[in-house]
Design an enzyme around this catalytic site. Structure first.
Site, PDB file in Angstrom:
ATOM      1  N   CYS A  71     -18.340   1.455 -20.652  1.00  0.00           N
ATOM      2  CA  CYS A  71     -19.736   1.156 -20.990  1.00  0.00           C
ATOM      3  C   CYS A  71     -20.654   2.278 -20.517  1.00  0.00           C
ATOM      4  CB  CYS A  71     -20.177  -0.131 -20.307  1.00  0.00           C
ATOM      5  SG  CYS A  71     -19.138  -1.527 -20.674  1.00  0.00           S
ATOM      6  N   ARG A 112     -17.774   7.977 -24.516  1.00  0.00           N
ATOM      7  CA  ARG A 112     -17.093   7.107 -23.560  1.00  0.00           C
ATOM      8  C   ARG A 112     -16.402   5.939 -24.268  1.00  0.00           C
ATOM      9  NH1 ARG A 112     -19.875   7.799 -18.369  1.00  0.00           N
ATOM     10  NH2 ARG A 112     -19.494   5.663 -17.772  1.00  0.00           N
ATOM     11  N   TRP A 122     -18.259  -1.683 -24.091  1.00  0.00           N
ATOM     12  CA  TRP A 122     -16.852  -1.704 -24.468  1.00  0.00           C
ATOM     13  C   TRP A 122     -16.314  -3.020 -23.945  1.00  0.00           C
ATOM     14  CZ3 TRP A 122     -12.065  -0.270 -21.589  1.00  0.00           C
ATOM     15  CH2 TRP A 122     -10.991  -0.072 -22.449  1.00  0.00           C
ATOM     16  N   ASN A 145     -22.350  -1.942 -16.128  1.00  0.00           N
ATOM     17  CA  ASN A 145     -21.068  -1.285 -16.367  1.00  0.00           C
ATOM     18  C   ASN A 145     -20.141  -1.685 -15.227  1.00  0.00           C
ATOM     19  OD1 ASN A 145     -18.962   0.452 -16.831  1.00  0.00           O
ATOM     20  ND2 ASN A 145     -20.088   2.317 -16.327  1.00  0.00           N
ATOM     21  N   GLY A 146     -18.916  -2.081 -15.547  1.00  0.00           N
ATOM     22  CA  GLY A 146     -17.973  -2.482 -14.496  1.00  0.00           C
ATOM     23  C   GLY A 146     -17.577  -3.930 -14.690  1.00  0.00           C
ATOM     24  N   GLU A 188       3.333  13.396 -23.248  1.00  0.00           N
ATOM     25  CA  GLU A 188       1.946  13.662 -23.641  1.00  0.00           C
ATOM     26  C   GLU A 188       1.814  13.740 -25.176  1.00  0.00           C
ATOM     27  OE1 GLU A 188      -0.974  13.578 -22.779  1.00  0.00           O
ATOM     28  OE2 GLU A 188      -2.120  15.050 -23.899  1.00  0.00           O
ATOM     29  N   LYS A 216      -0.594  11.360 -27.436  1.00  0.00           N
ATOM     30  CA  LYS A 216      -1.616  11.869 -28.349  1.00  0.00           C
ATOM     31  C   LYS A 216      -1.446  11.254 -29.727  1.00  0.00           C
ATOM     32  CE  LYS A 216      -4.123  13.342 -26.317  1.00  0.00           C
ATOM     33  NZ  LYS A 216      -4.111  13.723 -24.935  1.00  0.00           N
ATOM     34  N   GLU A 220      -2.301   7.324 -29.677  1.00  0.00           N
ATOM     35  CA  GLU A 220      -3.697   6.921 -29.462  1.00  0.00           C
ATOM     36  C   GLU A 220      -4.602   7.371 -30.611  1.00  0.00           C
ATOM     37  OE1 GLU A 220      -5.485   8.583 -25.930  1.00  0.00           O
ATOM     38  OE2 GLU A 220      -4.674  10.547 -26.315  1.00  0.00           O
ATOM     39  N   HIS A 266      21.731   7.786 -23.328  1.00  0.00           N
ATOM     40  CA  HIS A 266      21.862   6.616 -22.454  1.00  0.00           C
ATOM     41  C   HIS A 266      21.145   5.392 -23.015  1.00  0.00           C
ATOM     42  CE1 HIS A 266      23.839   9.083 -19.476  1.00  0.00           C
ATOM     43  NE2 HIS A 266      22.860   9.968 -19.589  1.00  0.00           N
ATOM     44  N   LYS A 278     -13.570   6.914 -22.978  1.00  0.00           N
ATOM     45  CA  LYS A 278     -13.356   8.237 -22.401  1.00  0.00           C
ATOM     46  C   LYS A 278     -13.189   8.160 -20.891  1.00  0.00           C
ATOM     47  CE  LYS A 278     -13.078  12.686 -22.398  1.00  0.00           C
ATOM     48  NZ  LYS A 278     -11.736  13.189 -22.776  1.00  0.00           N
TER      49      LYS A 278
END
Ligand code: F6R
Length: 606
Positions: free
Chosen positions: A2, A27, A74, A99-100, A479, A483, A486, A502, A601
């Site tokens: 947020c 964000r 968010w 926010n939080g 990584e 990428k 997402e 394995h 973000k």
């Protein structure tokens, strides 16, 4: 996460707040809203979806008033709806943005509802507005009311409140979630970070945990948790308006991929001593005292730490463990075998990483923050800072920050190895020369956009993909998979090539895309035969490799090459085609590249 913005003392501040919210779009958010105080009452506009919807509502009904707050939300508690979008008003008297997470919101809400407070959202945040109303009803002064609200809530938060009877000020407070106060000439501002305020002022005050403040047009009166007035230093932030636009690229991500030579060169400059040699921003004695390192990070930053473990252990012979930040403190780790914790974070605000770093500090480890945002919480709280200088990274998916982190980490590994006497001067010189060449080599790797386009076109129709790497390229496989998933929402998994036999090899079926990262290192032969096994079972090999290793995998369906490099540094160079592949696949699929669904973000909740 947020975003919060606010202004006081600025005529018709609605448009300015909308502008500030645009700067926080990176964000991630799913709804937004702004409220102003017009002298008689509140004017509020909220909308789900992108800021363009909020903008068109405000065009129809402009907001008047010289004080106001805005928010991008968010969703955490309560779904995506207009009712759950901030700001939240209680009793038409107090309006808040937050926010939080207020962890004890259920108990608080139950109590307040029993007292007759009417809630209009499912959020945890709304309790804040009602707690203020309750405190004012009890006859408390502004300061006492704020203290009582802060004493009642548990969790990580940053919030701003606007009170009907106090239209000349904003009440703000923070604990763990970031909040910056911007000081202008005739007005003051607030923002979740200084980027939100960059077009308004560069004079910023960062609140410390548990601080609260009354922000007026003239400035800010700051208090600690006990209500004692405190002086928090005013700093001049470096962020400037020009740093946050797309610069002619289609997406921030595309721009940031192209900015990597610069990001690496600037980050290297921060690791280069007066003698032109790469070093670490700490004394020889400090380096010498590092006997064991725990790396704390999340997501892409965690994968950077996994690469660095190969470098630091291999070159400096100092033991390293890499921890997923959100797991670290809860598993009660034994810390005695480590001298140092390195918290790696682009934003410097990931709450998981911040909390893990604090835990390490409380257990007597020296803390080093490897951060990209200079004034961030991790930067301010760490004992020492090793900066990346990638500039603001706006695309939610990390790109230039990752290669900048790797650049700083390899530089640190060499500096540590030299001080420890674990490396010959000749090998140190070789690696130093390769690191210095990295901006140019990465520039060459950027020329592969056109070659990758047809591969991305095919990949866009796949339902699943595997990413394989061995040795120092194994974390890069993780990584690369992150990428792709997402950005394009294609299921992707990264594996160590040698681990395929394995179990994961059972996943290989006809035409499954297998993205393989390969360098001409000591495991080249073994890595190539792991790929041959995947190919023999129908896997479609997409090879990302340096020129001199191509011949080893003549069965690959597609090959993207980067310039030859010391194998140790291959992860920096091969990150580039992996990013481009994920980017172009997402563009092909038409997903929201800069703000992928459900992502933020800067993740300032646990
Ligand atoms: C993925 C990505 C995230 C972040 C993670 C940590 O592309 O960007 O996985 O790396 O959320 O963020 P920072 O580095 O800001 O702590």
């Amino acid at each position: 996460m947020c975003g919060i913005v606010g202004a006081v003392g600025l005529a018709n501040c609605g448009d300015t707040l909308l502008d500030a919210l645009r700067r926080l779009e990176y964000r991630g958010y799913d709804s937004a809203g702004i409220v102003t105080h017009n002298g008689a009452g509140f004017e509020i506009t909220r909308s789900i979806g992108k800021l363009a919807s909020l903008d068109s509502l405000i065009r129809k009904n402009p907001l008047s008033g010289d004080v106001g707050i805005g928010h991008t939300r968010w969703a955490t508690h309560g779904g995506v709806s207009e009712a759950n979008a901030h700001p939240h008003i209680a009793a038409e008297r107090v309006v808040i943005v937050h926010n939080g997470i207020i962890e004890n919101h259920r108990q608080l809400r139950a109590r307040l509802e029993q007292e007759g407070h009417l809630f209009s959202s499912d959020t945890d945040s709304e309790v804040l507005a009602h707690l203020f109303v309750e405190a004012f009803d009890a006859g408390l002064s502004l300061t006492e009311a704020t203290k009582s609200v802060l004493a009642a809530i548990e969790g990580a938060y940053a919030f701003a409140a606007l009170v009907l009877d106090h239209r000349d000020m904003l009440i703000v407070a923070r604990n763990a979630s970031p909040l910056a106060i911007g000081l202008g000439d005739d007005a003051s501002f607030i923002g979740s970070d200084a980027i939100a305020l960059a077009h308004l002022t560069r004079r910023v005050i960062y609140l410390k945990d548990n601080d609260f403040a009354f922000v007026t047009a003239e400035g800010a009166a700051v208090f600690d948790a006990k209500g004692t007035p405190v002086n928090r230093e005013e700093v001049i932030v470096a962020a400037s308006q020009g740093l946050v636009d797309k610069g002619g690229y289609r997406h921030f991500m595309e721009k940031e991929i192209h900015e990597q030579p610069d990001a690496i060169a600037h980050s290297l400059a921060a690791m280069t001593g007066a003698d032109g040699r790469i070093s670490a921003p700490m004394s020889r004695d400090q380096l010498h005292d590092i006997t064991g390192i725990v790396m704390l990070a999340a997501g892409t930053s965690h994968y950077a730490s996994l690469v660095a473990r190969y470098w630091i252990e291999g070159l400096a012979r100092v033991p390293v463990t890499c921890e997923i930040a959100s797991e670290y403190r809860y598993r009660k780790p034994v810390t005695s075998s480590f001298s140092t914790a390195i918290a790696i974070s682009q934003s410097g605000e990931s709450l998981d990483t911040l909390m893990a770093m604090r835990h390490a500090g409380e257990n007597d480890l020296q803390t080093i923050g490897l951060v990209n945002v200079p004034g961030s919480t991790i930067a301010r709280e760490a004992d020492a800072v090793m900066p990346t200088r990638a500039g603001p990274e706006i695309g939610v998916a990390s790109t230039k920050a990752f290669t900048a982190q790797l650049t700083v980490l390899i530089s640190f590994a060499v500096a540590l190895a030299e001080v420890k006497g674990a490396i010959t001067p000749q090998r140190a010189d070789e690696i130093q020369a390769q690191i210095q060449a990295m901006p140019g080599l990465v520039g060459k790797a950027l020329t592969s956009f056109d070659a990758i386009r047809p591969i991305a076109h095919d990949l866009a129709s796949a339902r699943s993909a595997l990413f394989l790497g061995r040795d120092v390229l194994f974390p890069l496989a993780l990584e690369g998979a992150l990428k792709l998933k997402e950005l394009s929402y294609i299921h992707a998994e990264g594996f160590a090539s040698g681990e395929m036999k394995h179990g994961p090899i059972a996943l290989i079926e006809d035409a499954l895309p297998v993205v393989a990262m390969l360098a001409a290192d000591e495991v080249l032969g073994k890595a190539a035969s792991n790929l041959r096994e995947a190919s023999a079972r129908g896997g479609r090999i997409i090879l990302l490799t340096e020129e001199k290793a191509v011949a080893e995998v003549d069965f690959a369906e597609s090959v993207i090459t980067v310039p030859n490099v010391d194998p140790l540094l291959a992860p920096i160079l091969l990150a580039v085609p992996a990013q481009i592949l994920a980017y172009l696949t997402a563009v092909e699929k038409g997903t929201d590249v800069d703000q992928p669904r459900n992502l933020a973000k800067s993740v300032t909740v646990e």
